[in-house]
Design an enzyme around this catalytic site. Structure first.
Site, PDB file in Angstrom:
ATOM      1  N   CYS A  55      35.500  30.269  41.025  1.00 21.24           N
ATOM      2  CA  CYS A  55      36.258  29.325  41.848  1.00 21.24           C
ATOM      3  C   CYS A  55      37.453  28.810  41.036  1.00 21.24           C
ATOM      4  CB  CYS A  55      35.359  28.161  42.256  1.00 21.24           C
ATOM      5  SG  CYS A  55      36.231  26.947  43.215  1.00 21.24           S
ATOM      6  N   ASN A  80      37.599  36.219  45.010  1.00 19.35           N
ATOM      7  CA  ASN A  80      37.667  34.787  45.310  1.00 19.35           C
ATOM      8  C   ASN A  80      39.152  34.437  45.537  1.00 19.35           C
ATOM      9  OD1 ASN A  80      36.999  31.971  45.449  1.00 19.35           O
ATOM     10  ND2 ASN A  80      35.244  32.392  44.142  1.00 19.35           N
ATOM     11  N   ALA A 113      41.241  22.987  47.715  1.00 19.91           N
ATOM     12  CA  ALA A 113      40.662  22.508  46.456  1.00 19.91           C
ATOM     13  C   ALA A 113      39.527  21.576  46.855  1.00 19.91           C
ATOM     14  CB  ALA A 113      41.699  21.792  45.605  1.00 19.91           C
TER      15      ALA A 113
END
Ligand SMILES: Cc1cc2nc3c(=O)[nH]c(=O)nc-3n(C[C@H](O)[C@H](O)[C@H](O)COP(=O)(O)O)c2cc1C
Length: 291
Positions: free
Chosen positions: A117, A177, A59
């Site tokens: 994302c 992703n 993250a």
């Protein structure tokens, strides 16, 4: 640019020209930069990365210096004739258009749109065919280079999103992703990552990436760039058979930059043993042979 070969995936060693140059020296055909935004971005508070089930959960939060500051790195890459795909993102259509306009002046080989994302606000774009269409069309409108749309397996219907990108003029789609995931510390009894939720990458996501590439490759006419968990030459072959014209590699670089040369060697040996003269002969063969 030609959509073939083995590329560095966005976000892994893609911030400086020096690190991208090393990746090319170790055998990558193309580098994709870290995703860059209009303004500098600090990203999430730490910890930003953890290991899990032979993969990673990150993250990072799209930390980047912003498009103006990135100019210098792009100039260095251009001076060295390194084929570079500029990955960009924006929190609104106006913003992504502006980043694209500035980005295209840096003369990348192509632009990749990070619409997916899973631990940032932009993660939602590639859940929606409508939003994906708007973002891709806005960028295609202002640039004259190839534009790739990066998709997410977290979308409920990745095929519709892929078709929307194609209809809006995308020259290829990039799948996939990272997947939304998390890790909990059993002694502290709380999430490990500062952001709690992150994106899972590496070997655990490989079968999901293969499924997405397989589905998209049947539904679309534009090339598919496969990414997600590729760490051996066998994985690369499987990804090509599912329908990937080119393959990106990220997490597997943890095991060493020679991953590109190892994969290329293995693929060449396989083609030789199987009496196949060109990789293009097997792209999508897994579904072409049964449809
Ligand atoms: C630490 C890290 C940072 C990443 N940053 C980005 C990014 O900035 N933009 C993007 O489009 N993808 C980003 N990704 C996703 C990768 O490009 C790739 O899609 C994903 O990790 C799956 O491929 P892999 O299993 O080969 O790593 C990142 C992945 C990792 C592990």
């Amino acid at each position: 640019m030609k959509i073939t070969g083995y590329w560095l995936a966005s976000g892994v060693l893609g911030v400086t020209a020096a690190s991208m140059g090393r990746v090319i020296e170790s055998g990558a055909d193309v580098v994709v930069t870290k995703s860059i935004s209009l303004n500098p971005r600090q990203g999430h508070s730490g910890p930003v990365i953890a290991t899990s089930h032979e993969g990673l959960i990150n993250a990072v939060g799209l930390t980047n210096p912003g498009i103006d500051a990135f100019k210098e790195e792009m100039e260095t890459l251009r001076e060295q004739n390194i084929p570079v795909v500029l990955s960009i993102f924006g929190n609104s259509i106006e913003e992504i258009r502006e980043v694209a306009l500035k980005g295209v002046q840096l003369e990348p080989s192509a632009i990749e749109l990070n619409l997916s994302c899973p631990h940032a606000e932009i993660g939602q774009i590639a859940h929606s065919p409508d939003l994906t269409h708007k973002y891709v069309a806005a960028v295609k409108d202002v640039v004259d280079c190839q534009v790739f749309a990066k998709l997410t397996p977290n979308a409920s219907d990745v095929i519709s999103v892929g078709k929307a990108a194609e209809d809006a003029g995308a020259d290829a789609v990039v799948a996939i992703n990272t997947l939304r995931g998390m890790k909990i510390d059993i002694y502290q009894m709380r999430p490990v990552l500062g952001n709690k939720v992150g994106g899972l990458s590496g070997p655990p996501i490989f079968p999901v990436a293969v499924r997405c590439v397989y589905d998209l490759s049947q539904a679309l006419t534009i090339p598919i760039i496969g990414v997600g968990g590729v760490s051996t030459w066998e994985d690369a072959i499987e990804m090509h058979l599912a329908g990937a014209s080119a393959i990106q590699i990220g997490t597997a670089l943890i095991g060493g930059m020679n991953i590109f040369s190892k994969i290329k060697k293995g693929v060449a040996k396989y083609l030789d043993e199987m009496n196949i003269s060109e990789i293009s002969e097997i792209i999508g063969a897994a579904w072409r042979s049964i449809s």
